[in-house]
Design an enzyme around this catalytic site. Structure first.
Site, short mmCIF file in Angstrom:
data_model
loop_
_atom_site.label_atom_id
_atom_site.label_comp_id
_atom_site.label_asym_id
_atom_site.label_seq_id
_atom_site.Cartn_x
_atom_site.Cartn_y
_atom_site.Cartn_z
N ASN A 60 0.77 -1.24 0.00
CA ASN A 60 0.00 0.00 0.00
C ASN A 60 0.80 1.30 0.00
O ASN A 60 0.25 2.35 -0.29
CB ASN A 60 -0.94 0.03 1.20
CG ASN A 60 -1.91 -1.11 1.20
OD1 ASN A 60 -2.71 -1.24 0.29
ND2 ASN A 60 -1.85 -1.94 2.22
N TYR A 61 2.08 1.23 0.36
CA TYR A 61 2.82 2.49 0.53
C TYR A 61 4.05 2.62 -0.33
O TYR A 61 4.57 3.72 -0.50
CB TYR A 61 3.22 2.66 2.00
CG TYR A 61 2.05 2.96 2.88
CD1 TYR A 61 1.49 4.24 2.91
CD2 TYR A 61 1.49 1.99 3.69
CE1 TYR A 61 0.40 4.53 3.71
CE2 TYR A 61 0.39 2.27 4.50
CZ TYR A 61 -0.14 3.53 4.50
OH TYR A 61 -1.22 3.81 5.30
#
Length: 585
Positions: free
Chosen positions: A542-543
């Site tokens: 996600n990052y």
DNA sequence: AACTTAACTTAGCACGGATCAA
DNA sequence: TTGATCCGTGCTAAGTTAAGTT
């Protein structure tokens, strides 16, 4: 069905447009439109409740009681969870009992008044036996079950979106059960009700084959909204929030969104210096609101805290993010462990994961915090003049698309890139390179506070690995002795005997292989130990801009499969296809 | 309201030792 | 004795759904 990645083509057009002025705009729909055609089969419903067999009973106060179907189903939800800690918690038990009683007949309600007098033993035993039986199924039975599941996936797991078959992320309606909130959730144990077709809204194209509801039922509504990406939705009864059925992460729609997210974060990279200068100036503002905003931003930027929306009390567990921090969550130390102006954070964040950190801050921030805390109770808001919407409004004025969470994405990705540069050497072995990659990943996970419960078998598995390492060491020393011996013999008899030479070569190879295996295991042990309480997956998924990882793999000659599994490669297909070795975040 | 992020749970699979047939 | 296969264990991957952000 062959996989396809049309959006990659789309991206390539966007990128090349800088150089070649390709008319890619035509590829895009007008503002807000997500698709032109959407067809699917609707959600898959969980099976109906199967009543208890005649030999399984529920007892109340020692007496056998035959429950009504509805009450029995809910009782079984509880019985199935008896091994879980949840069922020992007061709030859970009270919520469950209250909701269970609602499902009872008048008669049952009159009888069953005390959860402690309920005996779910036989029901629990039946459940355990079922789990066991499932585990012990024959190969053929397992195969048959697998095929049946595959049939369901084939039928319900895909949709047609703008002429392309796309995988759906969650095509199954969530089955009923007892709500398992995280942390001290005030609603834990409540009955999560069975969803009927009458609760479900279908979203699809007007001109598509409209999904057919189960026989005898109707949909709540069929709508044709192409400004949203969901295929079906329903309102859940615990919080009253809406649940959606959406596409898989490898879909065009999700992939594009993901790519956009990282492009916004890269844009922040180009203007972050200016923004930092601004909030440092704002720390001295005459306006208290501006100063609070500046301190909050300082935390969000430096510590990658989440925004911290306000939450409704009594509806959810008491957790906070940056803007919702309370006085009780920080302690100021003029002096601590050799540093000045240290802020000690201790609060529960998302999923009630504890954030604990001692951070030296600049003087101006420290002074402001003291001021914000003056004349306040522990339970008061630290930033009483600030909200996430105010903060985000300010941020979007500094850069289009900028919100609080972009800082998390940006800081995570830039940290990975820096760490990879710092930690990896071209000359390292693949195993060592992977350790470095994981360490870089870990630095990000620590920054973002991505924790996990240490695996239950952690100590044992570390010990097992150590045993293997010791065995391999033994093997290595043996191999070395044999090599020496072989060399000696080869020399003694002269180099004329080719058999002796090949033996030396073979022994050399054995030693090398052994050394490699040993290194690999030692590296694995280090990696695992360091990772005991850290979850790498969340940041990876996600990052971290996947292009950083893809470029690193290319530069370091590490196969992409070593860092991304199949699912991850699917999700990041766009990055794997488009990224060159010289990519920079 | 819609979408992303998150940890936990469960399923599936790889690996190594045990067992068995040749 | 050896190679094949069975089987249990432990780990990873996939699935689930809660909990965030905007």
């Amino acid at each position: 069905e062959k996989e396809r990645r049309p959006f990659i083509f789309h991206y390539i057009l966007i990128f090349s447009s800088c150089c070649f002025f390709v008319r890619w705009e035509e590829e895009k729909y007008e503002d807000g439109v997500k698709w032109k055609f959407l067809e699917h089969k609707g959600p898959y419903f969980p099976p109906e409740y199967q009543p208890l067999p005649d030999n399984v009973h529920f007892y109340y106060d020692g007496k056998k009681v035959k429950l009504s179907l509805a009450a029995e189903e809910v009782a079984l939800f509880f019985a199935q969870m008896l091994d879980h800690e949840y069922t020992t918690k007061k709030v859970f038990r009270e919520n469950f009992f209250k909701d269970w009683r609602k499902e009872m007949t008048q008669e049952e309600r009159l009888l069953i008044k005390d959860l402690d007098k309920c005996d779910f033993g036989e029901m629990h035993a039946m459940h355990t036996a079922k789990v066991e039986a499932r585990r012990n199924m024959s190969k053929e039975e397992k195969q048959a079950l697998k095929e049946a599941n595959q049939k369901i996936v084939d039928e319900y797991g895909y949709c047609l979106l703008d002429h392309h078959k796309e995988r759906i992320g969650n095509f199954k309606i969530e089955p009923p059960g007892l709500f398992r909130g995280r942390g001290e959730h005030p609603k834990q144990g409540m009955l999560k009700k069975r969803i009927q077709p009458e609760d479900v809204i279908i979203n699809c194209s007007k001109e598509s084959k409209i999904p057919v509801p189960p026989a005898g039922y109707h949909w709540k509504e069929v709508r044709h909204d192409n400004t949203v990406t969901w295929l079906a939705s329903w309102t859940e009864n615990i919080q009253g929030s809406i649940k959606y059925i959406m596409l898989n992460a490898n879909s065009k729609l999700k992939g594009e969104k993901d790519w956009e997210k990282y492009e916004v974060a890269r844009k922040l990279k180009s203007c972050v210096d200016g923004i930092r200068n601004q909030y440092l100036l704002d720390l001295k503002s005459k306006e208290m609101g501006v100063r609070q905003r500046a301190v909050a931003l300082y935390f969000i930027d430096k510590l990658a805290l989440r925004a911290g929306n306000e939450k409704e009390e009594g509806e959810t567990a008491d957790t906070v993010g940056c803007c919702s921090l309370r006085v009780e969550h920080i302690t100021l130390h003029e002096q601590l462990e050799g540093s000045e102006c240290v802020v000690e954070f201790d609060f529960l964040g998302k999923d009630s994961i504890r954030y604990y950190n001692k951070v030296p801050v600049i003087k101006k921030v420290f002074k402001n915090l003291k001021l914000f805390m003056e004349n306040k109770q522990p339970g008061d808001d630290l930033f009483d003049r600030l909200s996430t919407s105010l903060l985000n409004k300010h941020l979007s004025s500094l850069m289009p698309g900028l919100t609080a969470k972009v800082f998390r994405t940006y800081n995570a990705s830039i940290t990975l890139q820096q760490q990879l540069k710092e930690l990896t050497n071209q000359s390292d072995s693949v195993a060592e390179k992977l350790l470095s990659y994981n360490r870089a990943n870990r630095a990000v996970a620590i920054l973002c506070n991505h924790q996990r419960a240490p695996p239950k078998t952690f100590e044992q598995s570390m010990a097992n690995l150590q045993v293997k390492i010791d065995a391999r060491k033994e093997q290595l020393s043996l191999a070395k002795t044999e090599l020496k011996q072989a060399k000696k013999e080869a020399k003694a008899k002269g180099s004329s005997d080719p058999k002796r030479q090949t033996l030396v070569e073979r022994k050399k190879a054995a030693v090398k292989r052994c050394e490699e295996q040993l290194l690999k295991m030692e590296v694995q042990a280090t990696d695992r130990e360091e990772n005991k309480q850290i979850a790498l997956g969340t940041s990876k998924l996600n990052y971290l801009d996947p292009r950083i990882s893809v470029a690193w793999c290319k530069n370091m000659e590490v196969p992409i499969e070593k860092i991304y599994n199949k699912t991850q490669r699917d999700k990041f297909a766009w990055a794997i296809d488009m990224t060159e070795a010289d990519f920079e975040f």
